[in-house]
Design a protein around this motif. Structure first.
Motif, PDB file in Angstrom:
ATOM      1  N   ASN A  26      39.345  86.043  62.258  1.00 49.50           N
ATOM      2  CA  ASN A  26      38.192  85.222  61.878  1.00 49.50           C
ATOM      3  C   ASN A  26      38.220  84.883  60.392  1.00 49.50           C
ATOM      4  O   ASN A  26      37.871  83.772  60.005  1.00 49.50           O
ATOM      5  CB  ASN A  26      36.882  85.914  62.251  1.00 49.50           C
ATOM      6  CG  ASN A  26      36.615  85.846  63.729  1.00 49.50           C
ATOM      7  OD1 ASN A  26      37.083  84.951  64.426  1.00 49.50           O
ATOM      8  ND2 ASN A  26      35.873  86.807  64.233  1.00 49.50           N
ATOM      9  N   LYS A  29      40.835  82.186  59.983  1.00 47.38           N
ATOM     10  CA  LYS A  29      40.315  80.889  60.417  1.00 47.38           C
ATOM     11  C   LYS A  29      39.332  80.328  59.394  1.00 47.38           C
ATOM     12  O   LYS A  29      39.334  79.132  59.117  1.00 47.38           O
ATOM     13  CB  LYS A  29      39.661  80.994  61.795  1.00 47.38           C
ATOM     14  CG  LYS A  29      40.649  81.211  62.915  1.00 47.38           C
ATOM     15  CD  LYS A  29      40.028  81.067  64.283  1.00 47.38           C
ATOM     16  CE  LYS A  29      38.791  81.869  64.481  1.00 47.38           C
ATOM     17  NZ  LYS A  29      38.228  81.780  65.837  1.00 47.38           N
ATOM     18  N   SER A  30      38.513  81.182  58.836  1.00 47.63           N
ATOM     19  CA  SER A  30      37.545  80.748  57.830  1.00 47.63           C
ATOM     20  C   SER A  30      38.267  80.220  56.590  1.00 47.63           C
ATOM     21  O   SER A  30      37.903  79.170  56.042  1.00 47.63           O
ATOM     22  CB  SER A  30      36.628  81.912  57.460  1.00 47.63           C
ATOM     23  OG  SER A  30      35.736  81.540  56.447  1.00 47.63           O
ATOM     24  N   GLY A  33      39.887  76.927  57.545  1.00 51.07           N
ATOM     25  CA  GLY A  33      38.838  75.923  57.698  1.00 51.07           C
ATOM     26  C   GLY A  33      38.322  75.421  56.363  1.00 51.07           C
ATOM     27  O   GLY A  33      38.093  74.219  56.185  1.00 51.07           O
ATOM     28  N   VAL A  97      40.086  74.771  63.661  1.00 52.26           N
ATOM     29  CA  VAL A  97      39.132  75.076  62.587  1.00 52.26           C
ATOM     30  C   VAL A  97      38.209  73.892  62.312  1.00 52.26           C
ATOM     31  O   VAL A  97      37.072  74.106  61.877  1.00 52.26           O
ATOM     32  CB  VAL A  97      39.833  75.580  61.302  1.00 52.26           C
ATOM     33  CG1 VAL A  97      40.587  76.869  61.582  1.00 52.26           C
ATOM     34  CG2 VAL A  97      40.723  74.545  60.672  1.00 52.26           C
ATOM     35  N   LYS A  99      36.920  71.988  64.647  1.00 54.05           N
ATOM     36  CA  LYS A  99      35.895  72.064  65.681  1.00 54.05           C
ATOM     37  C   LYS A  99      34.877  73.156  65.392  1.00 54.05           C
ATOM     38  O   LYS A  99      33.733  73.079  65.796  1.00 54.05           O
ATOM     39  CB  LYS A  99      36.530  72.312  67.053  1.00 54.05           C
ATOM     40  CG  LYS A  99      37.227  71.088  67.595  1.00 54.05           C
ATOM     41  CD  LYS A  99      37.795  71.336  68.961  1.00 54.05           C
ATOM     42  CE  LYS A  99      38.450  70.079  69.489  1.00 54.05           C
ATOM     43  NZ  LYS A  99      38.926  70.246  70.854  1.00 54.05           N
ATOM     44  N   GLU A 100      35.309  74.191  64.683  1.00 46.90           N
ATOM     45  CA  GLU A 100      34.409  75.301  64.362  1.00 46.90           C
ATOM     46  C   GLU A 100      33.543  75.014  63.158  1.00 46.90           C
ATOM     47  O   GLU A 100      32.590  75.737  62.899  1.00 46.90           O
ATOM     48  CB  GLU A 100      35.201  76.593  64.152  1.00 46.90           C
ATOM     49  CG  GLU A 100      35.832  77.085  65.434  1.00 46.90           C
ATOM     50  CD  GLU A 100      36.540  78.410  65.264  1.00 46.90           C
ATOM     51  OE1 GLU A 100      36.465  79.015  64.183  1.00 46.90           O
ATOM     52  OE2 GLU A 100      37.179  78.848  66.233  1.00 46.90           O
TER      53      GLU A 100
END
Length: 101
Positions: A26, A29-30, A33, A97, A99-100
């Motif tokens: 996570n 991904k952060s 992103g 990323v 989409k998040e």
């Protein structure tokens, strides 16, 4: 992906920063992103962002040990992929990323 030179960005990061980003999927991904969002805000095309993500993934695969199961899977996929397959993985990571966000 500062200035879209991921090799330099990874090399300039402290080991502590790398460890923190890779501590969990996570967090990774952060981090990705955040870099994708900055590149988009700077006007980079999706293709340029995907190419930078591909270079970043290549650097991580060469110089960092996976820290969790998800990263291990990505690392094994990356090591098994060639050419366009790596490009597809990088584009998929960028889309994930986005989409998040």
């Amino acid at each position: 992906m500062s200035n879209l030179n991921p090799e330099q960005a990874v090399n300039n990061m402290s080991n502590e920063d790398k460890e923190q980003i890779l501590a969990s999927f996570n967090q990774f991904k952060s981090f990705l992103g955040d870099k994708v969002e900055k590149a988009e805000n700077m006007g980079f095309s999706d293709e340029a962002i995907a190419k930078a993500a591909e270079k970043l993934a290549d650097q991580l695969a060469k110089h960092q040990e996976p820290k969790n199961r998800e990263e291990k899977v990505l690392n094994e996929l990356w090591d098994s992929a060639e050419g366009e397959e790596k490009s597809a993985i990088a584009r998929a990571l960028v889309r994930m990323v986005q989409k998040e966000a």
